[in-house]
Design an enzyme around this catalytic site. Structure first.
Site, short mmCIF file in Angstrom:
data_model
loop_
_atom_site.label_atom_id
_atom_site.label_comp_id
_atom_site.label_asym_id
_atom_site.label_seq_id
_atom_site.Cartn_x
_atom_site.Cartn_y
_atom_site.Cartn_z
N HIS A 110 0.86 -1.19 0.00
CA HIS A 110 0.00 0.00 0.00
C HIS A 110 0.90 1.24 0.00
O HIS A 110 1.88 1.29 0.74
CB HIS A 110 -0.89 -0.02 1.25
CG HIS A 110 -1.87 1.11 1.28
ND1 HIS A 110 -3.00 1.15 0.49
CD2 HIS A 110 -1.87 2.27 2.00
CE1 HIS A 110 -3.67 2.27 0.72
NE2 HIS A 110 -3.00 2.97 1.63
N ALA A 174 9.99 3.43 -4.51
CA ALA A 174 10.30 2.73 -3.25
C ALA A 174 9.55 1.40 -3.16
O ALA A 174 10.09 0.40 -2.67
CB ALA A 174 9.95 3.62 -2.06
C1 GRF Z 1 0.54 0.60 -6.10
O1 GRF Z 1 0.77 1.92 -5.71
C2 GRF Z 1 0.20 -0.27 -4.92
O2 GRF Z 1 0.86 0.10 -3.74
C3 GRF Z 1 -1.28 -0.04 -4.77
O3 GRF Z 1 -1.76 0.03 -6.09
C4 GRF Z 1 -0.71 0.47 -6.95
C5 GRF Z 1 -0.56 -0.59 -8.00
O4 GRF Z 1 0.35 -0.22 -9.00
N1 GRF Z 1 -1.89 -1.07 -3.97
P1 GRF Z 1 0.93 -1.31 -9.97
O5 GRF Z 1 -0.28 -1.99 -10.64
O6 GRF Z 1 1.74 -2.27 -9.17
O7 GRF Z 1 1.76 -0.54 -10.97
#
Ligand code: GRF
Length: 211
Positions: A110, A174
């Site tokens: 998250h 990060a």
């Molecule tokens: C990320 O920021 C993750 O932390 C959140 O949703 C976003 C997903 O991005 N849960 P991706 O699909 O991994 O590029």
């Protein structure tokens, strides 16, 4: 021995790609055996297929309710042989039953320092709150959105003039380090879920993990 791991996505899959890249390195303790999306149009599915990873779509809209959707998800996970599940931008809230069957074997990432800024648009929430740092959290999944003990957190500064896009990009960079680092230690047995806490086998490992 590698630990068979499935990744659940709903969208672009950049964290999924970071996990696939890490797992492709010699000696990485997890093997990605499936990428499963609840959205047929998720961009990440193409990237996973290009990397030679088996993909599956379990479209929540194709089922009358959450119970049937999760039964199909269980079938897809069972077919993959996955022992661990990584949620990576998976945008469905899983039921307590589904989560409790996998306590300690299901993790999420998250883009905030939980328990601050759960739910949608956490980067905007951080900016609206005026905090000076934010970051990301990899945590064991427990029933309840963005809850469960943290395995690893990475701190990212909030810069003057940041908008949500700028902060999101800094946090995402990060995330791409934090998630593979967390999966490595989890698959290695270096951390486990016990009595609602993340317990590290080596007390020094927790601090050594900061990416
Ligand atoms: C990320 O920021 C993750 O932390 C959140 O949703 C976003 C997903 O991005 N849960 P991706 O699909 O991994 O590029």
């Amino acid at each position: 021995m590698t630990v068979k791991t499935a990744i659940l996505i709903s969208g672009r899959g950049s964290n999924m790609t970071a996990l696939l890249d890490a797992a492709a390195q010699p000696g990485f303790p997890a093997e990605i055996v499936a990428v499963i999306s609840n959205r047929p149009d998720a961009k990440g599915l193409e990237k996973a297929a290009e990397a030679g990873i088996p993909t599956a779509v379990v479209d929540h809209k194709a089922y009358p309710d959450k119970v049937h959707f999760e039964l199909a998800l269980e079938d897809a996970l069972a077919a993959s042989g996955a022992e661990l599940v990584c949620l990576a931008g998976f945008m469905r809230l899983l039921s307590a039953e589904f989560v409790n069957r996998r306590l300690g074997r299901i993790v999420n990432i998250h883009p905030s320092l939980l328990p601050s800024f759960k739910g949608l648009e956490p980067q905007k929430q951080a900016l609206d709150a005026g905090v000076r740092v934010s970051g990301c959290t990899v945590h064991f999944v427990t029933p309840g959105m963005d809850e469960g003990p943290s395995l690893l957190q990475a701190v990212v500064p909030v810069q003057p003039g940041d908008d949500a896009a700028a902060l999101s990009a800094r946090i995402l960079a990060a995330e791409h380090k934090a998630y593979p680092a967390a999966l490595r230690i989890l698959a290695d047995g270096g951390v486990r879920f016990e009595d609602g806490r993340a317990v590290f086998a080596d007390p020094g490992a927790e601090t050594a993990l900061f990416p």
